[in-house]
Design a protein around this motif. Structure first.
Motif, PDB file in Angstrom:
ATOM      1  N   GLU A   1      28.647  73.133  68.677  1.00 17.29           N
ATOM      2  CA  GLU A   1      29.798  74.710  68.040  1.00 17.29           C
ATOM      3  C   GLU A   1      29.965  75.581  69.650  1.00 17.29           C
ATOM      4  O   GLU A   1      31.861  75.694  69.383  1.00 17.29           O
ATOM      5  CB  GLU A   1      28.893  75.246  67.272  1.00 17.29           C
TER       6      GLU A   1
ATOM      7  N   ALA B   1      30.983  74.723  72.714  1.00 14.98           N
ATOM      8  CA  ALA B   1      31.774  74.320  72.751  1.00 14.98           C
ATOM      9  C   ALA B   1      33.298  73.888  72.769  1.00 14.98           C
ATOM     10  O   ALA B   1      34.421  74.050  72.486  1.00 14.98           O
ATOM     11  CB  ALA B   1      31.463  72.511  73.716  1.00 14.98           C
ATOM     12  N   SER B   2      32.964  73.273  71.122  1.00 17.35           N
ATOM     13  CA  SER B   2      34.196  72.486  69.732  1.00 17.35           C
ATOM     14  C   SER B   2      35.108  74.642  70.851  1.00 17.35           C
ATOM     15  O   SER B   2      35.843  74.428  70.043  1.00 17.35           O
ATOM     16  CB  SER B   2      33.528  73.312  68.373  1.00 17.35           C
ATOM     17  N   TYR B   3      34.229  75.666  69.806  1.00 25.02           N
ATOM     18  CA  TYR B   3      35.216  76.638  70.054  1.00 25.02           C
ATOM     19  C   TYR B   3      35.800  77.104  71.080  1.00 25.02           C
ATOM     20  O   TYR B   3      37.649  77.279  71.035  1.00 25.02           O
ATOM     21  CB  TYR B   3      34.089  77.807  70.034  1.00 25.02           C
TER      22      TYR B   3
ATOM     23  N   LEU C   1      37.096  74.875  72.602  1.00 21.31           N
ATOM     24  CA  LEU C   1      38.608  73.719  73.334  1.00 21.31           C
ATOM     25  C   LEU C   1      39.452  74.628  72.326  1.00 21.31           C
ATOM     26  O   LEU C   1      40.075  73.906  71.796  1.00 21.31           O
ATOM     27  CB  LEU C   1      37.682  72.531  72.700  1.00 21.31           C
TER      28      LEU C   1
END
Lengths: 260, 358, 294
Positions: free
Chosen positions: B205, B207-209, B211
């Protein structure tokens, strides 16, 4: 280099962050100018990664302003940072383990428009073209960082050094203007660190990206950084060129030691 | 050995990467279409049931396999889809409209569950969904005016316009068509940005934020999509059952769906179908074995429960990648023959690390 | 006492008694969770095995209640120990999901086996306290309920001291947080985990032996697992005092809901509580909140 003419790309003013009773950052000021490479050094627990996390909105500061391109970003939602042109890597690699390198990089492009949901559902020709363009952009980055042999490998099988580079590549795929690197050289051997130094310089020169890196490896810092800021216990201890900071007595006492 | 010679990027993300794949799947589709001319109505009914459960399993796979959120209560969405569909058909809506609306209502229910559910993760989510399913089962039972309560309500016949779909052949084709549509749609969605964001949210999560992925929104969408597909399966199931009662949508159905996803292989649509196939055919297989067992064992319903548990335990312990994993290993054996190495898929020793501090 | 107070007091007594059972089951689940981070969905089935074993020992082999209770606890503890040693241990290192799936599988298997071997009829067995009620100030308290309460408190106290003051207890906590580090510190992690399972099995058996005379010995005893989960969530996951508090509270809430809320609420109120608590305060009343450091 003098950057006094144009306003700084990133302007942090009086930033303070605390967790419960612990003051992680206190009254922190920093200006980052376009196209410079800034290194943030200091002992563990100094607050370097916390600064990074606050700028990228993992944490919310108690006071202070973070002005990026003349806009205060200190209270934006966490996912809005990427579309402003800020990207980062993580201290403990946060790659998508079960996917391939290519999938990771494709996600790096998420902040760009990737088709409306109905276009994704029906796979219109326009959408296919968008996907191909995305892939082409990624191939540039793969070329740039020599990741071609690993394109279709799942992350879980890759050596540590390559994973670090993939994480860097993924951040670059978001086409940032400001790139934050959290300990990019940790775990890399001398040769890999040297390659990294060349790449960071190329990132600034060829891609025009401003780089801020948190780093412990002084050889990388001396080789690549224009300016170094040393932190200790949430405050700035010294700031200047790598040579100036390395010979600063406070910095030596708090962090570097006297062996060099 | 097979190598992919691609000259265009679009060949890389196409549905079938190779001509041999296209031919094999076309063959499969032809066989599936030819079955009604060769099989009895009983077999057709069974296969239609298999297709329906495969659709439900695909729905759950989107949630568990792709976004990593575990739901132990998906029978609730099957129930919502089924009851909403019947209620709307009773109000006079034509079947197709009613079915799509039922799927829509189920998707909204998924969004409603998803919005608070994303605040908890992992184990807690599993428990919330399980509790939700139990509550829904009771609510259905008590809301007699709409759902006919514990005594249940009959399901109107399936028909599009003037064509009746309630005969075994036509219902079989209807289920097959819907299954293929669902599979292709999900494949398309999962291959593109939405699917990648699902994977990102599952894996990291943080890394997702970073990106730019709106993690919470993605999780909620996953819930809605998953519930919608499962609701569609529910609407179809209503026509298969021909009479709805709350105990057809119990915790056991939720666990059966989870079994399908896990045994099939988490993270792949093929796995959802393989798992759905195995689990929905299991009761038939078991009743065929029963004559060969001691009387005392086979006449209890416990035997089926035991076999379910045994198969699940077997897969968790010895084949965690599920049927899909087994299939991929088999395919890689064939593709790399004779250079296949015995230890290609050997699992390394791992140590437990607390997930409370992830 | 006035009428209302009497009714309330009676409801409270019943609630606490039922809650004590939930608490005992919840303690067993939390034990395993604290040590291995596996949520044992098969706990209710271990409880059922305990109940059936007690039935067998009392009615078929004609042991006295106390002897049967002790024997059952020992036997089920052995069963739980073997389950961990031969089966559960093999998924160490895999994500939590695998553990949940495996315990669900075990739950199915045990339930299926019991159903096959024992059939669907409900059975019962006598205890020295069955049918004995204590009358006090207008309240009726079943002596069996008092026994349950006493056992629950006793188990709690023993476990509290165990975890706080013994090396084994601290070792269990260490191996739950980082197994590899625990190994490197000389903790025999596998044996520790197996003993935790044995301990949990013992509490499940105790709960089963005490619960069965009230609700009869049959397959549906496993449902109490779900109520125990609600109790754990309310009290705070990963916290043993939380398990007790949660259990008692759920028991009380159920009793009062049965009287003051619409029909059918009593069955689902525990699950509604679970949902609400996880929505507004996931760490429950006494639990700890966690987050990830990046």
């Amino acid at each position: 280099m003098s950057h006094n003419a144009s306003p700084p790309l990133l302007d942090i003013q009086h930033l303070s962050l605390s967790f419960g009773g612990i003051q992680a950052i206190s009254d922190f000021d920093l200006k980052v100018h376009k196209s410079e490479i800034l290194a943030l050094i200091g002992p563990n627990g100094a607050g370097k990664t916390s600064v990074l996390n606050t700028i990228t909105r993992v944490f919310t500061p108690q006071s202070g302003e973070i002005i990026f391109k003349e806009r205060d970003i200190s209270h934006l939602p966490r996912h809005a940072i990427a579309s402003l042109g800020i990207a980062r890597t993580f201290q403990n690699i946060e790659l998508f383990e079960s996917a391939t390198v290519l999938d990771n990089l494709l996600l790096g492009r998420h902040r760009f428009f990737n088709g409306h949901w109905w276009q994704q559902l029906l796979r219109t020709p326009h959408f296919i073209q968008t996907e191909e363009d995305t892939r082409e952009q990624i191939e540039h980055i793969i070329d740039f960082l020599d990741l071609s042999p690993w394109r279709h490998s799942p992350i879980s099988g890759l050596p540590y050094g390559v994973r670090k580079i993939v994480e860097l590549a993924r951040a670059l795929c978001a086409k940032p203007e400001l790139l934050f690197l959290d300990e990019p050289a940790s775990g890399l051997n001398t040769e890999e660190t040297r390659d990294l130094a060349f790449w960071i310089d190329d990132i600034r020169t060829d891609l025009g990206i401003t780089v801020v890196m948190v780093e412990h490896d002084m050889s990388l810092v001396s080789a690549v950084a224009d300016r170094v800021v040393c932190m200790s216990q949430g405050k700035i201890l010294a700031s200047g060129t790598p040579q100036e900071v390395q010979s600063n007595t406070d910095v030596i006492a708090a962090y570097l030691g006297t062996s060099s | 050995m097979r190598f992919d010679y691609h000259t265009q990027y679009r060949q890389g993300f196409a549905l079938f990467k190779d001509n041999s794949d296209r031919i094999l799947y076309a063959l499969l589709l032809t066989v599936m279409c030819a079955v009604p001319w060769l099989a009895s109505s009983f077999v057709l009914g069974e296969l239609a049931y298999v297709f329906i459960l495969c659709i439900a399993s695909l729905g759950l796979m989107v949630l568990i396999g792709y976004t990593g959120q575990v739901s132990l209560g998906h029978a609730a969405f099957v129930a919502v889809g089924a009851y909403a569909h019947v209620w709307m058909m009773n109000k006079g809506l034509p079947m197709l409209t009613s079915m799509l609306s039922a799927a829509g209502i189920s998707a909204i229910a998924g969004l409603v569950v998803g919005i608070p559910a994303i605040r908890v993760s992992g184990l807690y989510l599993a428990m919330v969904t399980m509790a939700f399913a139990i509550v829904i089962e009771q609510v259905i039972g008590n809301w007699s005016s709409v759902t006919g309560g514990f005594t249940g309500m009959p399901v109107p016949d399936a028909q599009i316009g003037k064509w009746s779909l309630s005969g075994p052949k036509s219902f079989y084709y209807f289920c097959l068509v819907l299954l293929v549509l669902v599979v292709v749609s999900l494949f398309n969605l999962l291959r593109s940005a939405l699917g990648r964001s699902f994977m990102g949210v599952r894996e990291s999560e943080a890394a997702s934020y970073a990106l730019g992925i709106q993690v919470n929104q993605v999780k909620i969408i996953a819930f809605g999509l998953s519930a919608g597909v499962t609701g569609l399966a529910g609407a179809l199931l209503a026509h298969h059952l021909k009479y709805l009662t709350p105990d057809g949508f119990s915790l056991l159905l939720s666990l059966e769906l989870v079994l399908m996803v896990v045994i099939g292989g988490v993270g792949s649509l093929r796995g959802a179908i393989l798992g759905g196939l195995l689990i929905s055919l299991l009761p038939t297989l078991i009743s065929n074995i029963k004559p060969w067992l001691p009387q005392a064992w086979s006449k209890q319903s416990g035997f089926e429960t035991f076999i379910f548990g045994f198969i699940l335990a077997f897969f968790v312990l010895f084949e965690p990648t599920g049927l899909n994993g087994r299939w991929l290993k088999f395919v890689s054996l064939i593709e790399s023959f004779p250079l296949y190495r015995k230890d290609t898929f050997k699992r390394n020793k791992r140590y437990m690390k607390s997930e409370r501090y992830r | 006492m006035s009428d209302y107070l009497l009714v309330w007091a009676q409801l409270a007594i019943n609630g606490i008694a039922v809650g004590a059972i939930y608490a005992m089951v919840a303690i067993g689940i939390v034990l395993i969770y604290k040590a291995t981070e596996v949520l044992n969905f098969a706990h209710g089935d271990l409880l059922t095995v305990g109940a059936f074993t007690a039935w067998g020992l009392i009615t078929v082999f004609e042991f006295s209640f106390l002897t049967a209770m002790v024997l059952t606890v020992v036997l089920v503890a052995l069963l739980a120990f073997s389950l961990d040693t031969w089966i559960i241990r093999r998924i160490a290192g895999q994500p939590q999901f695998a553990g949940v799936m495996l315990t669900i599988a075990l739950a199915f298997m045990i339930r299926g086996l019991i159903s096959m071997l024992m059939g669907p009829e409900s059975r019962n067995y006598p205890t020295p306290w069955t049918g004995q009620t204590l009358h006090w100030g207008g309240l009726a308290i079943a002596q069996l309920h008092l026994l349950i309460l006493a056992c629950a408190l006793g188990v709690t106290l023993i476990l509290y001291y165990f975890f706080k003051f013994t090396r084994l207890g601290i070792a269990m906590q260490a191996s739950s947080q980082n197994q590899l580090a625990a190994y490197l510190n000389g903790i025999a992690v596998k044996r520790v985990n197996a003993m935790v399972w044995a301990l949990a099995g013992a509490t499940a058996a105790l709960a089963g032996v005490l619960l069965a005379p009230i609700t009869l010995v049959d397959i549906s005893l496993w449902f109490v697992t779900l109520k125990a989960l609600a109790a754990l969530v309310l009290g705070g996951f990963g916290s043993m005092p939380g398990a007790i508090v949660g259990g008692i509270l759920i028991g009380l809430i159920e009793q009062f809901a049965g009287v003051y809320m619409p029909d059918g609420s009593k069955d689902i109120i525990a699950y509604l509580v679970l949902i609400v608590v996880l929505m507004i305060r996931p760490q429950g009343l006494l639990g700890e909140a966690h987050g990830k450091r990046v």
